[in-house]
Design a protein around this motif. Structure first.
Motif, PDB file in Angstrom:
ATOM      1  N   UNK A 112       0.890  -1.191   0.209  1.00  0.00           N
ATOM      2  CA  UNK A 112       0.156   0.015  -0.050  1.00  0.00           C
ATOM      3  C   UNK A 112       0.658   1.244   0.028  1.00  0.00           C
ATOM      4  N   UNK A 113       0.287   2.325  -0.785  1.00  0.00           N
ATOM      5  CA  UNK A 113       1.296   3.516  -0.942  1.00  0.00           C
ATOM      6  C   UNK A 113       0.106   4.551  -0.227  1.00  0.00           C
ATOM      7  N   UNK A 114       1.204   5.472   0.627  1.00  0.00           N
ATOM      8  CA  UNK A 114       0.458   6.761   1.286  1.00  0.00           C
ATOM      9  C   UNK A 114       1.474   7.878   1.013  1.00  0.00           C
ATOM     10  N   UNK A 115       0.567   8.842   0.345  1.00  0.00           N
ATOM     11  CA  UNK A 115       1.352  10.101   0.129  1.00  0.00           C
ATOM     12  C   UNK A 115       0.846  11.104   1.147  1.00  0.00           C
ATOM     13  N   UNK A 116       1.478  11.697   1.899  1.00  0.00           N
ATOM     14  CA  UNK A 116       1.123  12.763   2.842  1.00  0.00           C
ATOM     15  C   UNK A 116       2.088  13.953   2.723  1.00  0.00           C
ATOM     16  N   UNK A 117       1.544  15.332   2.716  1.00  0.00           N
ATOM     17  CA  UNK A 117       1.925  16.406   2.491  1.00  0.00           C
ATOM     18  C   UNK A 117       2.339  17.151   3.877  1.00  0.00           C
ATOM     19  N   UNK A 118       2.871  18.061   3.826  1.00  0.00           N
ATOM     20  CA  UNK A 118       3.379  19.158   5.080  1.00  0.00           C
ATOM     21  C   UNK A 118       2.188  19.375   5.930  1.00  0.00           C
ATOM     22  N   UNK A 119       1.104  19.313   5.480  1.00  0.00           N
ATOM     23  CA  UNK A 119      -0.203  19.647   6.447  1.00  0.00           C
ATOM     24  C   UNK A 119      -0.940  18.399   6.892  1.00  0.00           C
ATOM     25  N   UNK A 120      -0.330  17.246   6.522  1.00  0.00           N
ATOM     26  CA  UNK A 120      -0.886  16.055   7.194  1.00  0.00           C
ATOM     27  C   UNK A 120      -1.852  15.624   6.203  1.00  0.00           C
ATOM     28  N   UNK A 121      -2.307  16.147   5.164  1.00  0.00           N
ATOM     29  CA  UNK A 121      -3.205  15.642   4.071  1.00  0.00           C
ATOM     30  C   UNK A 121      -2.701  14.266   3.478  1.00  0.00           C
ATOM     31  N   UNK A 122      -3.621  13.352   3.731  1.00  0.00           N
ATOM     32  CA  UNK A 122      -3.126  11.903   3.377  1.00  0.00           C
ATOM     33  C   UNK A 122      -3.811  11.384   2.028  1.00  0.00           C
ATOM     34  N   UNK A 123      -3.299  10.716   1.085  1.00  0.00           N
ATOM     35  CA  UNK A 123      -3.703  10.079  -0.101  1.00  0.00           C
ATOM     36  C   UNK A 123      -2.975   8.770   0.092  1.00  0.00           C
ATOM     37  N   UNK A 124      -4.216   7.806  -0.128  1.00  0.00           N
ATOM     38  CA  UNK A 124      -3.746   6.227  -0.061  1.00  0.00           C
ATOM     39  C   UNK A 124      -4.062   5.604  -1.300  1.00  0.00           C
ATOM     40  N   UNK A 125      -3.135   4.583  -1.702  1.00  0.00           N
ATOM     41  CA  UNK A 125      -3.774   3.648  -2.461  1.00  0.00           C
ATOM     42  C   UNK A 125      -3.363   2.402  -2.275  1.00  0.00           C
ATOM     43  N   UNK A 126      -4.411   1.736  -1.903  1.00  0.00           N
ATOM     44  CA  UNK A 126      -4.552   0.309  -1.384  1.00  0.00           C
ATOM     45  C   UNK A 126      -4.564  -0.825  -2.443  1.00  0.00           C
ATOM     46  N   UNK A 127      -3.619  -1.778  -2.564  1.00  0.00           N
ATOM     47  CA  UNK A 127      -3.794  -2.871  -3.552  1.00  0.00           C
ATOM     48  C   UNK A 127      -4.847  -3.895  -2.952  1.00  0.00           C
ATOM     49  N   UNK A 128      -5.275  -4.794  -3.989  1.00  0.00           N
ATOM     50  CA  UNK A 128      -6.368  -5.864  -3.434  1.00  0.00           C
ATOM     51  C   UNK A 128      -5.885  -6.764  -2.606  1.00  0.00           C
ATOM     52  N   UNK A 129      -4.622  -7.459  -2.978  1.00  0.00           N
ATOM     53  CA  UNK A 129      -4.019  -8.303  -2.247  1.00  0.00           C
ATOM     54  C   UNK A 129      -4.164  -9.828  -2.921  1.00  0.00           C
ATOM     55  N   UNK A 130      -3.638 -10.656  -2.500  1.00  0.00           N
ATOM     56  CA  UNK A 130      -3.304 -11.768  -3.133  1.00  0.00           C
ATOM     57  C   UNK A 130      -4.793 -12.749  -2.942  1.00  0.00           C
ATOM     58  N   UNK A 131      -5.141 -13.308  -4.151  1.00  0.00           N
ATOM     59  CA  UNK A 131      -6.385 -14.181  -4.072  1.00  0.00           C
ATOM     60  C   UNK A 131      -6.338 -15.381  -3.381  1.00  0.00           C
TER      61      UNK A 131
END
Length: 317
Positions: free
Chosen positions: A89-108
């Motif tokens: 999973x990838x999380x992008x956070x800027x200096x103000x704490x605003x968070x954008x997440x990209x969550x992958x589905x996982x292994x079947x």
């Protein structure tokens, strides 16, 4: 002992941006860190950091690099040997704490994988006070999988109390058929579960308390609902409470809800009253939000400042 089960663990990569996120543009990162993530693992990390006993159950391929990151946390685990590397999973956070997440589905996962996981959870939780079922389900497992886990665990003597922290279809199935002792949605997940839109003209805590009271105790034993910067609400069969967080400089919200649940269960396991359980949950959630990445806050990370807790009158809930 608090046992956690993470059906869909993840390698959490947290990228701190120097400026606000600009979609479609190239940006420079200030730093990056990797943590062994997954909601149940996060809960166990926080509980262990507080000096209490916790054990994390999860699927783990013997050749998965995730294992090395997990071992570095020194978290005691029951690793169920099933094939396939953990998602990232990838999380992008800027200096103000605003968070954008990209969550992958996982292994079947196959039915055989699911059966092996259930067997491991039943064995691990035999002497536990709480079992926490946390996070999303991987592809291949049915939406009712957590219900299957609950039924298997409760078929054993001295079954633990069961807390569930998931969302969407998995949460709907648990509430409809699993009778958990505690659920921990956030306000948006609770509204989705109930099929309602929270009234923007009503204070958030009061609106959440009304919705949660429609589930407690007929469907769930209690609801601990996190509200981000607005704190949290606890609804039990005996009443409802609202807590407000201390001043917090937010650096990453990833794992804050998991830390809130850990703090709540730490207090409950020590015999604390509902209001104190709520207060401790908020303290740990705020501490997690003040740390970068998916770090597990310990007692030394708890923020100064009061956490006011008030009882919500029945006519408001």
């Amino acid at each position: 002992m608090i046992v956690t089960f993470t059906a869909n663990p993840s390698l959490d990569r947290a990228v701190a941006l120097l400026e606000p996120l600009r979609p479609g543009e190239v940006q420079t990162a200030g730093s990056v860190r990797e943590d062994a993530g997954g909601k149940g693992i996060n809960v166990t990390r926080v509980i262990r950091a507080a000096g209490a006993d916790s054990l994390a159950v999860l699927p783990l391929d013997e050749g998965d690099p995730f294992g090395a990151v997990l071992r570095a946390t020194h978290v005691p685990v029951v690793a169920v040997p099933v094939p396939g590397a953990a998602r990232a999973n990838i999380t992008l956070t800027d200096g103000d704490g605003v968070t954008t997440k990209v969550n992958l589905p996982g292994v079947p996962r196959t039915a055989a994988d699911g059966a092996a996981l259930i067997d491991a959870v039943v064995a691990a939780s035999a002497a536990a006070r709480w079992l926490v079922l946390a996070g999303s389900l991987p592809p291949g497992l049915p939406d009712s999988f957590y219900v299957d886990v609950i039924e298997a665990v409760r078929a054993t003597p001295d079954a633990p109390r069961i807390a569930v922290d998931t969302s969407g279809a998995a949460l709907r199935e648990v509430v409809a058929h699993g009778a958990p002792d505690l659920i921990k949605p956030n306000d948006e997940e609770l509204a989705e579960l109930a099929g309602v839109t929270l009234d923007p003209d009503v204070p958030l805590a009061a609106a959440v308390a009304v919705v949660a009271a429609g589930l407690v105790p007929s469907r769930v034993g209690a609801a601990f609902v996190t509200l981000g910067g607005d704190g949290a609400v606890l609804v039990t069969a005996d009443g409802a409470w609202q807590g407000t967080p201390p001043p917090t400089r937010v650096r990453s919200t990833v794992g804050a809800g998991d830390s809130s649940l850990a703090g709540f269960l730490l207090a409950e396991s020590s015999g604390a009253e509902p209001g104190e359980c709520l207060r401790n949950g908020i303290r740990y959630g705020s501490a997690a939000a003040s740390l970068p990445g998916t770090q597990a806050p310990g007692p030394a990370d708890l923020l100064p400042g009061d956490v006011p807790v008030r009882s919500i009158p029945r006519n408001e809930a």
